[in-house]
Design a protein around this motif. Structure first.
Motif, PDB file in Angstrom:
ATOM      1  N   LEU A   1       2.117  -4.686 -12.872  1.00 22.83           N
ATOM      2  CA  LEU A   1       2.860  -3.443 -12.408  1.00 22.83           C
ATOM      3  C   LEU A   1       4.358  -3.729 -12.727  1.00 22.83           C
ATOM      4  O   LEU A   1       4.780  -4.862 -12.344  1.00 22.83           O
ATOM      5  CB  LEU A   1       2.820  -3.100 -10.863  1.00 22.83           C
TER       6      LEU A   1
ATOM      7  N   ALA B   1      -0.191   4.078  -9.603  1.00 20.32           N
ATOM      8  CA  ALA B   1       0.864   3.299  -9.034  1.00 20.32           C
ATOM      9  C   ALA B   1       1.311   3.436  -7.593  1.00 20.32           C
ATOM     10  O   ALA B   1       1.032   4.396  -7.006  1.00 20.32           O
ATOM     11  CB  ALA B   1       2.084   3.587  -9.686  1.00 20.32           C
ATOM     12  N   PRO B   2       1.702   2.434  -7.174  1.00 18.40           N
ATOM     13  CA  PRO B   2       2.189   2.656  -5.604  1.00 18.40           C
ATOM     14  C   PRO B   2       3.348   3.609  -5.614  1.00 18.40           C
ATOM     15  O   PRO B   2       4.172   3.666  -6.502  1.00 18.40           O
ATOM     16  CB  PRO B   2       2.699   1.140  -5.083  1.00 18.40           C
TER      17      PRO B   2
ATOM     18  N   ASP C   1      15.326 -14.022 -10.874  1.00 16.96           N
ATOM     19  CA  ASP C   1      14.302 -14.604 -10.077  1.00 16.96           C
ATOM     20  C   ASP C   1      13.213 -14.763 -10.884  1.00 16.96           C
ATOM     21  O   ASP C   1      12.354 -13.826 -11.312  1.00 16.96           O
ATOM     22  CB  ASP C   1      13.955 -13.907  -8.838  1.00 16.96           C
TER      23      ASP C   1
ATOM     24  N   GLN D   1      -1.254  -7.588  -9.584  1.00  8.75           N
ATOM     25  CA  GLN D   1      -2.099  -6.975  -8.425  1.00  8.75           C
ATOM     26  C   GLN D   1      -3.442  -7.260  -8.992  1.00  8.75           C
ATOM     27  O   GLN D   1      -4.033  -6.548  -9.595  1.00  8.75           O
ATOM     28  CB  GLN D   1      -1.667  -5.362  -8.383  1.00  8.75           C
TER      29      GLN D   1
ATOM     30  N   TYR E   1       4.617   2.086   1.116  1.00 10.82           N
ATOM     31  CA  TYR E   1       4.124   2.562  -0.055  1.00 10.82           C
ATOM     32  C   TYR E   1       2.692   3.147   0.253  1.00 10.82           C
ATOM     33  O   TYR E   1       1.914   2.408   0.893  1.00 10.82           O
ATOM     34  CB  TYR E   1       4.146   1.687  -1.441  1.00 10.82           C
TER      35      TYR E   1
ATOM     36  N   GLY F   1       2.112  -7.137   1.602  1.00 12.01           N
ATOM     37  CA  GLY F   1       1.025  -7.371   2.434  1.00 12.01           C
ATOM     38  C   GLY F   1      -0.180  -6.700   1.553  1.00 12.01           C
ATOM     39  O   GLY F   1       0.023  -6.273   0.213  1.00 12.01           O
ATOM     40  N   ASP F   2      -1.340  -7.247   2.043  1.00  5.97           N
ATOM     41  CA  ASP F   2      -2.665  -6.950   1.293  1.00  5.97           C
ATOM     42  C   ASP F   2      -3.094  -5.518   1.638  1.00  5.97           C
ATOM     43  O   ASP F   2      -4.151  -5.120   0.793  1.00  5.97           O
ATOM     44  CB  ASP F   2      -3.591  -7.845   1.751  1.00  5.97           C
TER      45      ASP F   2
ATOM     46  N   PHE G   1       0.795   0.081   1.715  1.00  6.03           N
ATOM     47  CA  PHE G   1       1.361  -1.291   1.542  1.00  6.03           C
ATOM     48  C   PHE G   1       2.639  -1.444   2.328  1.00  6.03           C
ATOM     49  O   PHE G   1       3.314  -0.340   2.045  1.00  6.03           O
ATOM     50  CB  PHE G   1       1.459  -1.826   0.227  1.00  6.03           C
TER      51      PHE G   1
ATOM     52  N   PHE H   1       4.922 -10.622  -6.315  1.00  6.62           N
ATOM     53  CA  PHE H   1       6.029 -10.650  -7.094  1.00  6.62           C
ATOM     54  C   PHE H   1       5.748 -11.729  -8.403  1.00  6.62           C
ATOM     55  O   PHE H   1       5.230 -12.859  -8.071  1.00  6.62           O
ATOM     56  CB  PHE H   1       7.193 -10.989  -6.038  1.00  6.62           C
TER      57      PHE H   1
ATOM     58  N   ARG I   1      -3.664  -2.490 -16.931  1.00 11.26           N
ATOM     59  CA  ARG I   1      -4.759  -3.302 -16.455  1.00 11.26           C
ATOM     60  C   ARG I   1      -5.046  -4.345 -17.581  1.00 11.26           C
ATOM     61  O   ARG I   1      -5.789  -3.748 -18.615  1.00 11.26           O
ATOM     62  CB  ARG I   1      -6.019  -2.200 -16.112  1.00 11.26           C
TER      63      ARG I   1
ATOM     64  N   GLN J   1      11.899   0.943  -4.871  1.00 11.13           N
ATOM     65  CA  GLN J   1      11.306   0.573  -6.290  1.00 11.13           C
ATOM     66  C   GLN J   1      10.541   1.448  -6.445  1.00 11.13           C
ATOM     67  O   GLN J   1       9.546   2.099  -6.116  1.00 11.13           O
ATOM     68  CB  GLN J   1      10.562  -0.936  -6.038  1.00 11.13           C
TER      69      GLN J   1
ATOM     70  N   TYR K   1       5.150  -7.359 -11.322  1.00 15.43           N
ATOM     71  CA  TYR K   1       4.195  -7.557 -10.116  1.00 15.43           C
ATOM     72  C   TYR K   1       2.952  -7.709 -10.809  1.00 15.43           C
ATOM     73  O   TYR K   1       2.577  -7.112 -11.735  1.00 15.43           O
ATOM     74  CB  TYR K   1       4.200  -6.544  -9.042  1.00 15.43           C
TER      75      TYR K   1
ATOM     76  N   SER L   1      10.519 -16.862  -9.838  1.00 12.88           N
ATOM     77  CA  SER L   1       9.781 -17.883  -8.832  1.00 12.88           C
ATOM     78  C   SER L   1       8.348 -17.481  -8.766  1.00 12.88           C
ATOM     79  O   SER L   1       7.518 -18.449  -8.520  1.00 12.88           O
ATOM     80  CB  SER L   1      10.404 -17.996  -7.445  1.00 12.88           C
TER      81      SER L   1
ATOM     82  N   PHE M   1       7.435   2.610  -9.110  1.00 10.61           N
ATOM     83  CA  PHE M   1       6.454   1.990  -9.838  1.00 10.61           C
ATOM     84  C   PHE M   1       6.159   2.546 -11.228  1.00 10.61           C
ATOM     85  O   PHE M   1       5.791   3.655 -11.048  1.00 10.61           O
ATOM     86  CB  PHE M   1       5.174   1.530  -9.083  1.00 10.61           C
ATOM     87  N   GLY M   2       5.589   2.052 -12.171  1.00  5.79           N
ATOM     88  CA  GLY M   2       4.891   2.550 -13.361  1.00  5.79           C
ATOM     89  C   GLY M   2       3.452   2.446 -12.960  1.00  5.79           C
ATOM     90  O   GLY M   2       3.134   1.997 -12.028  1.00  5.79           O
ATOM     91  N   PRO M   3       2.688   3.210 -13.879  1.00  5.63           N
ATOM     92  CA  PRO M   3       1.118   3.176 -13.595  1.00  5.63           C
ATOM     93  C   PRO M   3       0.500   1.790 -13.886  1.00  5.63           C
ATOM     94  O   PRO M   3      -0.659   1.621 -13.167  1.00  5.63           O
ATOM     95  CB  PRO M   3       0.616   4.225 -14.675  1.00  5.63           C
TER      96      PRO M   3
ATOM     97  N   GLN N   1      -5.924  -6.241  -3.474  1.00  2.00           N
ATOM     98  CA  GLN N   1      -4.754  -7.090  -2.935  1.00  2.00           C
ATOM     99  C   GLN N   1      -3.492  -6.355  -3.329  1.00  2.00           C
ATOM    100  O   GLN N   1      -3.322  -5.458  -3.905  1.00  2.00           O
ATOM    101  CB  GLN N   1      -4.704  -8.396  -3.378  1.00  2.00           C
ATOM    102  N   GLY N   2      -2.500  -6.749  -2.414  1.00  2.00           N
ATOM    103  CA  GLY N   2      -1.106  -5.923  -2.743  1.00  2.00           C
ATOM    104  C   GLY N   2      -0.545  -6.871  -3.860  1.00  2.00           C
ATOM    105  O   GLY N   2      -0.871  -7.615  -4.315  1.00  2.00           O
ATOM    106  N   PRO N   3       0.645  -6.109  -4.541  1.00  2.00           N
ATOM    107  CA  PRO N   3       1.269  -6.586  -5.626  1.00  2.00           C
ATOM    108  C   PRO N   3       1.960  -7.777  -5.220  1.00  2.00           C
ATOM    109  O   PRO N   3       2.356  -7.850  -4.156  1.00  2.00           O
ATOM    110  CB  PRO N   3       2.462  -5.488  -5.821  1.00  2.00           C
TER     111      PRO N   3
END
Lengths: 115, 109
Positions: free
Chosen positions: A91, B41-42, A56, A37, B34, B100-101, B87, A45, A111, A104, A35, A58, A106-108, A41-43
């Motif tokens: 991410l 991280a989330p 995928d 980010q 999340y 979402g944001d 999120f 894809f 950046r 899912q 992802y 896309s 997530f890793g840290p 904002q949100g992550p």
């Protein structure tokens, strides 16, 4: 390790440089996600692997972005000829089995700052 | 299409309750929630599957109304540790995953 790890944690690149971001998923996890980010904002894809198969891609924003997971474990996200708009946190997440329906982990994140 | 979260931000005192909503224009298979703290991280909270689930643990629970393509996250008797950005991640019936944001929650003493 116990969780998803990513390296480097921080990367500063000059515009036009190529970068490679690494993700080590939780051992045995079949699925791996990347992802992007942006700040506040949100992550978003980018791409999804099930074992070594990229099912995928896309979400990859341009052909400058490339991801691989050749042996079904570690994954690398490569960005060629970086641009300032590529600056974001990248991410990686993994899940136990295939598909988007699973939890899912997530890793840290890495950046990335492109100057 | 990205799910829409509301409110964008909320400020609470310790012990107060909050509701965060997530809605989608697409038919949903599942909703994930999340929490992400600044620079981290989330972290997974819970997943709700098609079928009108409601789940909860401790003082955090969620519901999923698949007919309305909406989910709500309920935080009761909030603690300082609840602060962060929440999120929702939605998975459509076609298998697409989007987030979402976020809703920024600040809990003050």
């Amino acid at each position: 390790g116990a969780g998803v790890s990513q390296s480097p944690r921080y990367k500063v690149a000059k515009r036009g440089q190529d970068v490679a971001l690494r993700c080590d998923p939780i051992s045995g996890h079949v699925s791996l996600f990347w992802y992007q980010q942006a700040l506040g904002q949100g992550p978003e894809f980018l791409t999804y692997f099930q074992n070594e198969a990229q099912l995928d891609k896309s979400g990859l924003p341009s052909d400058r972005f490339f991801a691989e997971r050749p042996e079904g474990s570690v994954s690398t996200l490569k960005i060629q000829r970086t641009q300032q708009e590529d600056s974001a946190v990248y991410l990686c997440a993994s899940s136990v089995v295939g598909g988007y329906q699973e939890t899912q982990y997530f890793g840290p994140g890495t950046r990335l700052l492109v100057l | 299409q990205q799910p829409v979260q509301s409110p964008q931000a909320v400020i609470l005192r310790e012990g107060e309750d909050a509701v965060i909503n997530c809605s989608s224009s697409k038919a949903l298979y599942s909703v994930h929630w999340y929490r992400q703290k600044h620079g981290e991280a989330p972290v997974f909270l819970m997943i709700l599957l098609k079928g009108g689930e409601q789940k909860g643990h401790d003082k955090i629970s969620a519901s999923f109304n698949e007919k309305k393509q909406q989910s709500s996250l309920y935080l009761t008797a909030s603690q300082l540790s609840y602060s962060g950005t929440y999120f929702c991640g939605t998975v459509t019936n076609a298998g697409k995953s989007t987030f979402g944001d976020g809703t920024t929650l600040t809990v003050k003493p």
